[in-house]
Design a protein around this motif. Structure first.
Motif, PDB file in Angstrom:
ATOM      1  N   SER A 127       0.854  -1.182   0.000  1.00  0.00           N
ATOM      2  CA  SER A 127       0.000   0.000   0.000  1.00  0.00           C
ATOM      3  C   SER A 127       0.886   1.227   0.000  1.00  0.00           C
ATOM      4  CB  SER A 127      -0.933   0.019   1.215  1.00  0.00           C
ATOM      5  OG  SER A 127      -0.176   0.034   2.405  1.00  0.00           O
ATOM      6  N   SER A 128       0.345   2.346  -0.387  1.00  0.00           N
ATOM      7  CA  SER A 128       1.115   3.585  -0.461  1.00  0.00           C
ATOM      8  C   SER A 128       0.487   4.643   0.422  1.00  0.00           C
ATOM      9  CB  SER A 128       1.170   4.078  -1.913  1.00  0.00           C
ATOM     10  OG  SER A 128      -0.142   4.304  -2.393  1.00  0.00           O
ATOM     11  N   GLY A 129       1.198   5.747   0.579  1.00  0.00           N
ATOM     12  CA  GLY A 129       0.665   6.860   1.353  1.00  0.00           C
ATOM     13  C   GLY A 129       0.651   6.552   2.838  1.00  0.00           C
ATOM     14  N   THR A 130      -0.355   7.080   3.542  1.00  0.00           N
ATOM     15  CA  THR A 130      -0.427   6.929   4.995  1.00  0.00           C
ATOM     16  C   THR A 130      -1.506   5.931   5.400  1.00  0.00           C
ATOM     17  OG1 THR A 130      -1.971   8.777   5.142  1.00  0.00           O
ATOM     18  CG2 THR A 130       0.367   9.291   5.306  1.00  0.00           C
ATOM     19  N   ALA A 131      -1.922   5.060   4.484  1.00  0.00           N
ATOM     20  CA  ALA A 131      -3.056   4.174   4.740  1.00  0.00           C
ATOM     21  C   ALA A 131      -2.837   3.292   5.964  1.00  0.00           C
ATOM     22  CB  ALA A 131      -3.316   3.300   3.508  1.00  0.00           C
ATOM     23  N   ASN A 132      -1.604   2.829   6.173  1.00  0.00           N
ATOM     24  CA  ASN A 132      -1.339   1.906   7.270  1.00  0.00           C
ATOM     25  C   ASN A 132      -0.744   2.581   8.501  1.00  0.00           C
ATOM     26  OD1 ASN A 132      -2.319  -0.148   5.749  1.00  0.00           O
ATOM     27  ND2 ASN A 132      -0.336  -1.042   5.228  1.00  0.00           N
ATOM     28  N   VAL A 133      -0.530   3.879   8.445  1.00  0.00           N
ATOM     29  CA  VAL A 133       0.044   4.587   9.585  1.00  0.00           C
ATOM     30  C   VAL A 133      -1.040   4.836  10.618  1.00  0.00           C
ATOM     31  CG1 VAL A 133       1.198   6.683  10.363  1.00  0.00           C
ATOM     32  CG2 VAL A 133       1.811   5.662   8.165  1.00  0.00           C
ATOM     33  N   GLN A 134      -0.817   4.330  11.831  1.00  0.00           N
ATOM     34  CA  GLN A 134      -1.778   4.553  12.920  1.00  0.00           C
ATOM     35  C   GLN A 134      -1.457   5.816  13.705  1.00  0.00           C
ATOM     36  OE1 GLN A 134      -1.584   0.623  14.930  1.00  0.00           O
ATOM     37  NE2 GLN A 134      -3.782   0.532  14.532  1.00  0.00           N
ATOM     38  N   THR A 135      -0.161   5.998  14.026  1.00  0.00           N
ATOM     39  CA  THR A 135       0.233   7.138  14.844  1.00  0.00           C
ATOM     40  C   THR A 135       1.600   7.643  14.397  1.00  0.00           C
ATOM     41  OG1 THR A 135      -0.868   6.086  16.725  1.00  0.00           O
ATOM     42  CG2 THR A 135       0.507   7.993  17.196  1.00  0.00           C
ATOM     43  N   PRO A 136       1.730   8.924  14.069  1.00  0.00           N
ATOM     44  CA  PRO A 136       3.045   9.502  13.782  1.00  0.00           C
ATOM     45  C   PRO A 136       3.599  10.206  15.028  1.00  0.00           C
ATOM     46  CG  PRO A 136       1.343  10.963  12.952  1.00  0.00           C
ATOM     47  CD  PRO A 136       0.635   9.841  13.682  1.00  0.00           C
ATOM     48  N   TYR A 137       4.917  10.185  15.156  1.00  0.00           N
ATOM     49  CA  TYR A 137       5.588  10.856  16.268  1.00  0.00           C
ATOM     50  C   TYR A 137       6.797  11.610  15.739  1.00  0.00           C
ATOM     51  CZ  TYR A 137       3.263   7.216  19.109  1.00  0.00           C
ATOM     52  OH  TYR A 137       2.355   6.363  19.685  1.00  0.00           O
ATOM     53  N   LEU A 138       7.137  12.690  16.414  1.00  0.00           N
ATOM     54  CA  LEU A 138       8.437  13.296  16.243  1.00  0.00           C
ATOM     55  C   LEU A 138       9.266  12.868  17.445  1.00  0.00           C
ATOM     56  CD1 LEU A 138      10.335  15.181  14.666  1.00  0.00           C
ATOM     57  CD2 LEU A 138       9.514  17.055  16.097  1.00  0.00           C
ATOM     58  N   ALA A 139      10.262  12.018  17.208  1.00  0.00           N
ATOM     59  CA  ALA A 139      11.121  11.528  18.285  1.00  0.00           C
ATOM     60  C   ALA A 139      12.323  12.449  18.412  1.00  0.00           C
ATOM     61  CB  ALA A 139      11.582  10.104  17.994  1.00  0.00           C
ATOM     62  N   GLU A 140      12.607  12.895  19.644  1.00  0.00           N
ATOM     63  CA  GLU A 140      13.698  13.833  19.863  1.00  0.00           C
ATOM     64  C   GLU A 140      14.612  13.339  20.969  1.00  0.00           C
ATOM     65  OE1 GLU A 140      11.444  18.020  18.682  1.00  0.00           O
ATOM     66  OE2 GLU A 140      12.134  17.687  20.731  1.00  0.00           O
ATOM     67  N   GLU A 141      15.865  13.716  20.836  1.00  0.00           N
ATOM     68  CA  GLU A 141      16.854  13.472  21.877  1.00  0.00           C
ATOM     69  C   GLU A 141      16.389  14.112  23.186  1.00  0.00           C
ATOM     70  OE1 GLU A 141      21.569  14.697  22.596  1.00  0.00           O
ATOM     71  OE2 GLU A 141      20.519  15.212  20.737  1.00  0.00           O
ATOM     72  N   LEU A 142      16.548  13.393  24.272  1.00  0.00           N
ATOM     73  CA  LEU A 142      16.145  13.907  25.583  1.00  0.00           C
ATOM     74  C   LEU A 142      17.161  14.934  26.066  1.00  0.00           C
ATOM     75  CD1 LEU A 142      14.230  13.635  28.063  1.00  0.00           C
ATOM     76  CD2 LEU A 142      15.820  11.899  28.932  1.00  0.00           C
ATOM     77  N   ILE A 143      16.680  16.101  26.461  1.00  0.00           N
ATOM     78  CA  ILE A 143      17.547  17.129  27.037  1.00  0.00           C
ATOM     79  C   ILE A 143      17.681  16.845  28.533  1.00  0.00           C
ATOM     80  CG2 ILE A 143      17.787  19.592  27.536  1.00  0.00           C
ATOM     81  CD1 ILE A 143      16.375  20.208  24.959  1.00  0.00           C
ATOM     82  N   PRO A 144      18.893  16.522  29.005  1.00  0.00           N
ATOM     83  CA  PRO A 144      19.057  16.076  30.402  1.00  0.00           C
ATOM     84  C   PRO A 144      18.659  17.125  31.433  1.00  0.00           C
ATOM     85  CG  PRO A 144      21.028  15.616  29.096  1.00  0.00           C
ATOM     86  CD  PRO A 144      20.154  16.512  28.267  1.00  0.00           C
ATOM     87  N   ASN A 145      19.093  18.369  31.236  1.00  0.00           N
ATOM     88  CA  ASN A 145      18.864  19.406  32.257  1.00  0.00           C
ATOM     89  C   ASN A 145      17.614  20.204  31.932  1.00  0.00           C
ATOM     90  OD1 ASN A 145      21.358  18.681  33.492  1.00  0.00           O
ATOM     91  ND2 ASN A 145      22.431  19.921  31.962  1.00  0.00           N
ATOM     92  N   SER A 146      16.468  19.521  31.947  1.00  0.00           N
ATOM     93  CA  SER A 146      15.227  20.187  31.545  1.00  0.00           C
ATOM     94  C   SER A 146      14.817  21.299  32.508  1.00  0.00           C
ATOM     95  CB  SER A 146      14.104  19.159  31.424  1.00  0.00           C
ATOM     96  OG  SER A 146      13.916  18.474  32.653  1.00  0.00           O
ATOM     97  N   LYS A 147      15.275  21.239  33.754  1.00  0.00           N
ATOM     98  CA  LYS A 147      14.886  22.265  34.729  1.00  0.00           C
ATOM     99  C   LYS A 147      15.488  23.625  34.380  1.00  0.00           C
ATOM    100  CE  LYS A 147      14.078  19.178  38.661  1.00  0.00           C
ATOM    101  NZ  LYS A 147      14.451  18.835  40.059  1.00  0.00           N
ATOM    102  N   SER A 148      16.602  23.612  33.654  1.00  0.00           N
ATOM    103  CA  SER A 148      17.225  24.887  33.265  1.00  0.00           C
ATOM    104  C   SER A 148      16.795  25.320  31.867  1.00  0.00           C
ATOM    105  CB  SER A 148      18.750  24.760  33.316  1.00  0.00           C
ATOM    106  OG  SER A 148      19.208  23.769  32.411  1.00  0.00           O
TER     107      SER A 148
END
Length: 285
Positions: A153-174
């Motif tokens: 199949s083509s396109g997004t027919a089989n995609v259930q959920t898209p995500y943007l995955a990002e590197e975790l920023i360790p010092n999120s409090k700052s």
């Protein structure tokens, strides 16, 4: 090479929701790629990452029902607070976010190339240190429903959920925002933490604006430590024949007013960089 991936805790509960803005949620998850990447995001098993998704803003999310009933389905309750877009619409927006990060990395590399060349040719070293910053590693992840008929199949027919995955920023409090996307000057006040770094980032905008002939520069600088995230790129309307390459934060007025509103600082004025003041570009509204 195609990779299979596993996201732990995909039906992420309220406990994994670490924040949300006006349009996106950010949730903690774990990623395992097979095979592992040589470096960056996906280079180790069970790697802690951030996954972001768009939602449809209606009421303020903190005014919507919280996920606090143990009998309720966490995934369904979270969906009440953050109703999602259709898969094609969300995928398009997430693709734009990934594209912004891709080009922001390139523009920042152009900036450091200019800085390093200028310093190497200067008679004396600058009277300040050059902060070494980078944008987080990121990529699109798609949760795909297996095709029961085993047909292509083509396109997004089989995609259930898209995500943007990002590197975790360790010092999120700052974590802090240094420069707003519509104003080319520091958000922190001179006596506040982050001001010196914000000054440097405004200097990088000056370089990008000049070196691209007033066509593009990074804005909405924010992050923690040496890691930056969630940038915007402002472009002249002539870029891509007026068709927006980036996100909704691409404000033409920013490019129009940059030369007038940018305030040169000690970085801009150092003779070794030989930076002329930014010149205005013509933009018809």
């Amino acid at each position: 090479m195609a990779r299979n991936s596993v996201i732990a805790g995909r039906d992420i509960s309220e406990a994994a929701l670490i924040g949300y803005g006006g349009f996106k949620t950010a949730q903690l998850a774990q990623l395992t790629l097979s095979p592992l990447r040589p470096n960056g995001i996906g280079s180790e098993p069970c790697q802690d990452i951030i996954v972001k998704r768009f939602y449809i803003p209606s009421k303020k999310a903190d005014q919507l029902p919280a996920v606090n009933d143990p009998k309720d389905d966490p995934k369904r309750s979270l969906a009440k607070r953050f109703p999602r877009l259709s898969v094609p619409d969300e995928l398009e927006k997430l693709y734009r976010e990934a594209n912004i990060l891709y080009w922001a990395k390139s523009l920042l590399q152009l900036t450091y190339d200019f800085i390093d060349r200028a310093i190497s040719k200067a008679a004396t070293l600058p009277p300040f240190d050059i902060p070494r910053l980078c944008f987080i590693d990121a990529g699109l992840l798609l949760a795909v429903k297996p095709n029961e008929n085993n047909a292509k199949s083509s396109g997004t027919a089989n995609v259930q959920t898209p995500y943007l995955a990002e590197e975790l920023i360790p010092n999120s409090k700052s974590f802090m925002k240094y420069v707003h996307n519509s104003e080319p000057y520091p958000l922190p006040e001179p006596d506040e933490p982050g001001y010196d770094l914000a000054q440097f980032l405004c200097f990088t905008q000056h370089i990008q604006y000049v070196k691209t002939g007033g066509l593009a520069y990074i804005t909405d600088y924010q992050g923690s430590g040496a890691l930056l995230t969630d940038p915007q790129i402002l472009t002249h309307p002539s870029v891509n024949a007026g068709k927006d390459l980036f996100g909704e934060g691409n404000l033409v007025i920013g490019v129009k007013l940059f030369a007038r509103e940018h305030i040169c600082n000690a970085f801009c004025r150092w003779p070794g960089f030989k930076l002329d003041p930014p010149a205005s570009v013509d933009i018809d509204f």
